[in-house]
Motif scaffolding. Structure first.
Motif, mmCIF file in Angstrom:
data_model
loop_
_atom_site.group_PDB
_atom_site.id
_atom_site.type_symbol
_atom_site.label_atom_id
_atom_site.label_comp_id
_atom_site.label_asym_id
_atom_site.label_seq_id
_atom_site.Cartn_x
_atom_site.Cartn_y
_atom_site.Cartn_z
ATOM 1 N N CYS A 14 45.839 34.055 40.811
ATOM 2 C CA CYS A 14 44.730 33.095 40.685
ATOM 3 C C CYS A 14 43.527 33.719 39.994
ATOM 4 O O CYS A 14 42.685 33.020 39.433
ATOM 5 C CB CYS A 14 44.343 32.554 42.055
ATOM 6 N N GLY A 15 43.408 35.042 40.061
ATOM 7 C CA GLY A 15 42.318 35.731 39.383
ATOM 8 C C GLY A 15 40.988 35.711 40.105
ATOM 9 O O GLY A 15 39.988 36.222 39.589
ATOM 10 N N GLN A 16 40.935 35.163 41.313
ATOM 11 C CA GLN A 16 39.657 35.074 42.023
ATOM 12 C C GLN A 16 39.078 36.451 42.328
ATOM 13 O O GLN A 16 37.868 36.655 42.236
ATOM 14 C CB GLN A 16 39.836 34.304 43.339
ATOM 15 N N CYS A 17 39.923 37.394 42.685
ATOM 16 C CA CYS A 17 39.441 38.733 43.024
ATOM 17 C C CYS A 17 38.781 39.403 41.819
ATOM 18 O O CYS A 17 37.714 40.017 41.933
ATOM 19 C CB CYS A 17 40.573 39.587 43.574
ATOM 20 N N ALA A 18 39.408 39.282 40.656
ATOM 21 C CA ALA A 18 38.859 39.891 39.448
ATOM 22 C C ALA A 18 37.582 39.198 39.002
ATOM 23 O O ALA A 18 36.607 39.849 38.598
ATOM 24 C CB ALA A 18 39.895 39.866 38.327
ATOM 25 N N ALA A 25 36.025 46.300 38.997
ATOM 26 C CA ALA A 25 37.076 47.214 39.446
ATOM 27 C C ALA A 25 38.458 46.579 39.340
ATOM 28 O O ALA A 25 39.458 47.259 39.532
ATOM 29 C CB ALA A 25 36.816 47.642 40.886
ATOM 30 N N LEU A 26 38.490 45.286 39.048
ATOM 31 C CA LEU A 26 39.750 44.565 38.890
ATOM 32 C C LEU A 26 39.719 43.794 37.578
ATOM 33 O O LEU A 26 38.728 43.133 37.269
ATOM 34 C CB LEU A 26 39.959 43.584 40.057
ATOM 35 N N VAL A 34 46.863 41.345 38.201
ATOM 36 C CA VAL A 34 45.565 41.999 38.400
ATOM 37 C C VAL A 34 45.759 43.505 38.474
ATOM 38 O O VAL A 34 46.624 43.999 39.204
ATOM 39 C CB VAL A 34 44.880 41.472 39.678
ATOM 40 N N ILE A 35 44.945 44.230 37.725
ATOM 41 C CA ILE A 35 45.054 45.695 37.657
ATOM 42 C C ILE A 35 43.754 46.324 38.161
ATOM 43 O O ILE A 35 42.675 46.041 37.627
ATOM 44 C CB ILE A 35 45.324 46.145 36.216
ATOM 45 N N PRO A 36 43.820 47.175 39.205
ATOM 46 C CA PRO A 36 42.620 47.864 39.701
ATOM 47 C C PRO A 36 42.304 49.116 38.893
ATOM 48 O O PRO A 36 43.176 49.676 38.230
ATOM 49 C CB PRO A 36 43.003 48.224 41.136
ATOM 50 N N ASN A 37 41.014 49.531 38.932
ATOM 51 C CA ASN A 37 40.618 50.788 38.301
ATOM 52 C C ASN A 37 39.723 51.574 39.251
ATOM 53 O O ASN A 37 39.583 51.209 40.431
ATOM 54 C CB ASN A 37 39.919 50.528 36.958
ATOM 55 N N ASP A 38 39.097 52.626 38.774
ATOM 56 C CA ASP A 38 38.337 53.531 39.647
ATOM 57 C C ASP A 38 36.886 53.110 39.880
ATOM 58 O O ASP A 38 36.126 53.863 40.485
ATOM 59 C CB ASP A 38 38.350 54.950 39.071
ATOM 60 N N ASN A 39 36.482 51.932 39.415
ATOM 61 C CA ASN A 39 35.090 51.511 39.600
ATOM 62 C C ASN A 39 34.783 51.056 41.021
ATOM 63 O O ASN A 39 33.622 50.879 41.386
ATOM 64 C CB ASN A 39 34.751 50.360 38.649
#
Length: 260
Positions: A14-18, A25-26, A34-39
């Motif tokens: 759904c993309g809500q988190c990003a 960070a997403l 959805v891909i997380p990163n180090d932010n």
């Protein structure tokens, strides 16, 4: 560093988190994944927001599922609770239970902190209260002498004359929570939460400014409570039982508001 984990089997893309992440960070790929990163600074909003429970954070507590009947607080009830809270200066001396203290601390822990730093510290003065009580009084008296506060110094003299009676620093309270933080607003918000929890538990609470200043003015006490140049003691909250029974709210001045 807290790592975000996205369960690909649960994720509904759904993309809500990003979309909601304020530090990006997403990110959502072209295929919707959805891909997380180090932010990430571990605010946890992505975990709370995900409708499919696909997001988790290693090493952090399990989230509590939202249920309206358990979470909803009617605005009028909340406002009346805020109106009814009082600073208490008459404690019975009866100890607050460990469970009640833990609820107070949990309320403080749940308060927001700047950049989600979560660096607020709590020192519960319970078993060692009577050991520290005269030391805090002595530092209070020293501050009074240095500042020429003759009337306030009489409080110390009264305490010395009747140390077994409720004094005018702790007012019969026998437990205190000292709150430290790197940013004053973080500690202030935690203290406000704790005082409201005390009210909900039927306990009395008092922000003790005199004890705070006394502790902050003594090197030995500063070390005991973990105060440093970076970590400050913002206030001490005396908690306990009281035999006072208020029958109505106390009047206050109107709010000072500029509508612009």
């Amino acid at each position: 560093m807290t790592h975000i984990h996205i369960d690909p089997e649960r994720c509904v893309r759904c993309g809500q988190c990003a979309d909601n992440c304020c530090v990006h960070a997403l990110t959502q790929g072209a295929d919707g994944s959805v891909i997380p990163n180090d932010n990430c600074f571990a605010c946890g909003q992505c975990v709370a927001l995900c409708p499919a429970r696909a997001v988790s954070m290693a090493g952090l507590e399990m989230p509590v599922e939202y249920e309206r009947d358990r979470f909803r607080l009617e605005p009028e009830i909340l406002l009346n609770a805020l109106r009814f809270r009082r600073s208490i200066r008459r404690f019975t001396g009866e100890k607050v239970s460990r469970r009640e203290l833990e609820l107070l601390l949990e309320a403080g822990r749940c308060a927001p902190t700047s950049s989600n730093s979560q660096t607020v510290g709590f020192t519960v003065l319970d078993q060692e209260f009577e050991v520290l009580r005269p030391k805090i009084w002595e530092s209070f008296a020293r501050c009074c002498r240095e500042g020429g506060r003759v009337l306030l110094l009489r409080r110390y003299e009264d305490y010395l004359a009747h140390p077994e009676e409720p004094d005018t620093l702790f007012y019969g309270g026998t437990q205190m929570i000292a709150v430290t933080a790197e940013r004053p607003v973080d500690a202030g918000l935690a203290l406000a939460n704790m005082e409201l929890m005390a009210h909900a538990l039927g306990l009395g609470a008092l922000y003790c400014g005199f004890a705070t200043r006394a502790i902050d003015s003594d090197l030995e006490l500063r070390a005991y409570f973990g105060i440093t140049e970076r970590r400050h003691l913002e206030s001490c909250l005396i908690v306990g039982r009281t035999d006072l029974r208020f029958h109505r709210t106390a009047p206050r001045n109107p709010a000072r508001v500029d509508w612009r």
